[in-house]
Write an enzyme that holds these catalytic residues in place. Structure first.
Site, PDB file in Angstrom:
ATOM      1  N   PRO A  58       0.796  -1.145  -0.194  1.00  0.00           N
ATOM      2  CA  PRO A  58      -0.007  -0.021   0.007  1.00  0.00           C
ATOM      3  C   PRO A  58       0.765   1.319   0.050  1.00  0.00           C
ATOM      4  O   PRO A  58       1.985   1.414   0.538  1.00  0.00           O
ATOM      5  CB  PRO A  58      -0.795  -0.147   1.397  1.00  0.00           C
ATOM      6  N   ASP A  59       0.451   2.306  -0.810  1.00  0.00           N
ATOM      7  CA  ASP A  59       1.371   3.513  -0.648  1.00  0.00           C
ATOM      8  C   ASP A  59       0.724   4.254   0.607  1.00  0.00           C
ATOM      9  O   ASP A  59      -0.315   3.860   1.029  1.00  0.00           O
ATOM     10  CB  ASP A  59       1.291   4.248  -1.929  1.00  0.00           C
ATOM     11  N   PHE A  60       1.076   5.408   0.851  1.00  0.00           N
ATOM     12  CA  PHE A  60       0.919   6.052   2.192  1.00  0.00           C
ATOM     13  C   PHE A  60      -0.201   7.087   1.898  1.00  0.00           C
ATOM     14  O   PHE A  60      -1.236   7.084   2.839  1.00  0.00           O
ATOM     15  CB  PHE A  60       2.125   6.477   2.602  1.00  0.00           C
ATOM     16  N   ARG A  61      -0.194   7.615   1.185  1.00  0.00           N
ATOM     17  CA  ARG A  61      -1.115   9.003   0.807  1.00  0.00           C
ATOM     18  C   ARG A  61      -2.306   8.931  -0.156  1.00  0.00           C
ATOM     19  O   ARG A  61      -2.804   9.956  -0.252  1.00  0.00           O
ATOM     20  CB  ARG A  61      -0.123  10.300   0.357  1.00  0.00           C
ATOM     21  N   ASN A 132      11.477   4.078  -0.595  1.00  0.00           N
ATOM     22  CA  ASN A 132      10.907   2.916   0.062  1.00  0.00           C
ATOM     23  C   ASN A 132      11.492   2.175   0.800  1.00  0.00           C
ATOM     24  O   ASN A 132      12.593   2.160   1.110  1.00  0.00           O
ATOM     25  CB  ASN A 132      10.283   2.084  -0.897  1.00  0.00           C
ATOM     26  N   ASP A 134      10.704  -0.786   1.737  1.00  0.00           N
ATOM     27  CA  ASP A 134      10.371  -2.206   1.835  1.00  0.00           C
ATOM     28  C   ASP A 134      11.539  -3.416   1.254  1.00  0.00           C
ATOM     29  O   ASP A 134      11.269  -4.595   1.195  1.00  0.00           O
ATOM     30  CB  ASP A 134       9.041  -2.455   0.541  1.00  0.00           C
ATOM     31  N   HIS A 151      14.772   6.868   3.294  1.00  0.00           N
ATOM     32  CA  HIS A 151      14.094   6.733   4.588  1.00  0.00           C
ATOM     33  C   HIS A 151      14.304   5.732   5.466  1.00  0.00           C
ATOM     34  O   HIS A 151      13.106   5.381   6.243  1.00  0.00           O
ATOM     35  CB  HIS A 151      12.524   7.074   4.312  1.00  0.00           C
TER      36      HIS A 151
END
Ligand code: ZN
Length: 314
Positions: A58-61, A132, A134, A151
């Protein structure tokens, strides 16, 4: 996440110098020919959530389906609290619960990750900067030396007690997390937790993802200027270019460096924030920026680089 750079004003090239970049032909074919030429030795990539979407992460925004819109069950003061270091120290349960879904072992690299891996195999990958967490770049087989996980990532973990800070592997964190479920007698709900194994410590162990309230990895600041200045080509894939200081990497490229954006929509166009160094799409003075408004899935057909024969084990 402050730590901005002071960007120089966009440097103006002479017409001859501008022509030398892509011969004023800002097309995907021109970029493909450039990649195939001897002039292109060092490619720097900037990637974001878009490269992992087709892996099911899932992306965040994104409103509605994004992670931040689906955290109601945790009763957080605000959605971002789940990645806030101060909140985590008070109550790590929401993060640990979410982390079980986000563990990299649940996902497989996408065509976009394999494209980056292919550039590495061709000796063209200078560095891949990713937002990312992940670790799908690593799982695609990309040498970690050629990565900057801007990040942070699940690739390692640390005890969050300042006095301890013991390092833990990704495997340790994953195993402990999956094994740590505890059922609350009263509510019947499960909660998860990973504790430091140093005797007498008992601090919470957190993956080295950069939380709000934490600095970006020092590697990002150590490498960015040299990398961006030496890039022959910059490729931006699947990011909204809205998060600083990551977005400023684009603005640090030399004026003679062609840049390619692969994204579903146009982002990063020249504005006040970029001090004249943003993308020049559609501007009459564009001599170096190309956009491919498309998913990453068909990257190889556009760039004439064939990745069909590669699997992520390569
Ligand atoms: Zn500890």
């Amino acid at each position: 996440m402050g730590n901005g750079v002071s960007l120089p004003e966009a440097e103006k090239l002479t017409e001859e110098e501008e022509r030398a970049v892509l011969d004023y032909e800002c097309s995907i074919e021109a970029i493909a020919n450039f990649i195939a030429s001897d002039r292109c030795q060092k490619i720097v990539l900037m990637t974001g959530a878009g490269v992992s979407v087709s892996a099911g992460i899932p992306d965040f925004r994104t409103p509605g389906t994004g992670l931040y819109d689906n955290l109601q069950k945790y009763n957080l003061p605000k959605p971002e609290a789940i990645f806030d270091i101060h909140f985590f120290r008070q109550d790590p349960r929401p993060f640990y619960d979410l982390a079980r879904d986000l563990l990299p072992a649940n996902y497989t690299p996408t065509a976009a990750h394999l494209f980056v891996r292919l550039l590495e195999k061709k000796g063209l990958l200078h560095r891949c900067y990713t937002q990312n967490i992940d670790t799908l770049e690593r799982r695609a087989g990309i040498n970690p030396e050629l990565l900057v996980e801007a990040h942070g990532s699940f690739g390692s973990a640390h005890c969050t007690r300042e006095e301890c800070k013991k390092a833990f592997s990704q495997a340790y964190f994953s195993e402990q997390l999956l094994a740590s479920g505890k059922r609350d007698e009263a509510t019947g709900e499960m909660s998860y937790c990973v504790l430091c194994d140093v005797e007498g410590c008992g601090g919470f162990v957190k993956p080295d993802i950069t939380f709000f309230g934490e600095p970006l990895p020092s590697r990002f600041f150590e490498l960015r200027e040299r990398d961006m200045e030496s890039a022959d080509l910059c490729i931006v894939i699947g990011t909204s270019l809205q998060v600083a200081p990551f977005c400023h990497l684009l603005h640090m490229t030399k004026p003679s460096t062609p840049r390619l954006l692969i994204n579903l929509e146009r982002v990063g166009a020249v504005d006040r924030m970029s001090n004249g160094n943003g993308f020049l799409f559609d501007r009459p003075n564009n001599y170096r920026d190309v956009e491919l408004l498309s998913t990453c899935k068909h990257l190889h057909t556009h760039t004439h680089i064939h990745i069909r024969t590669y699997t992520y084990n390569n």
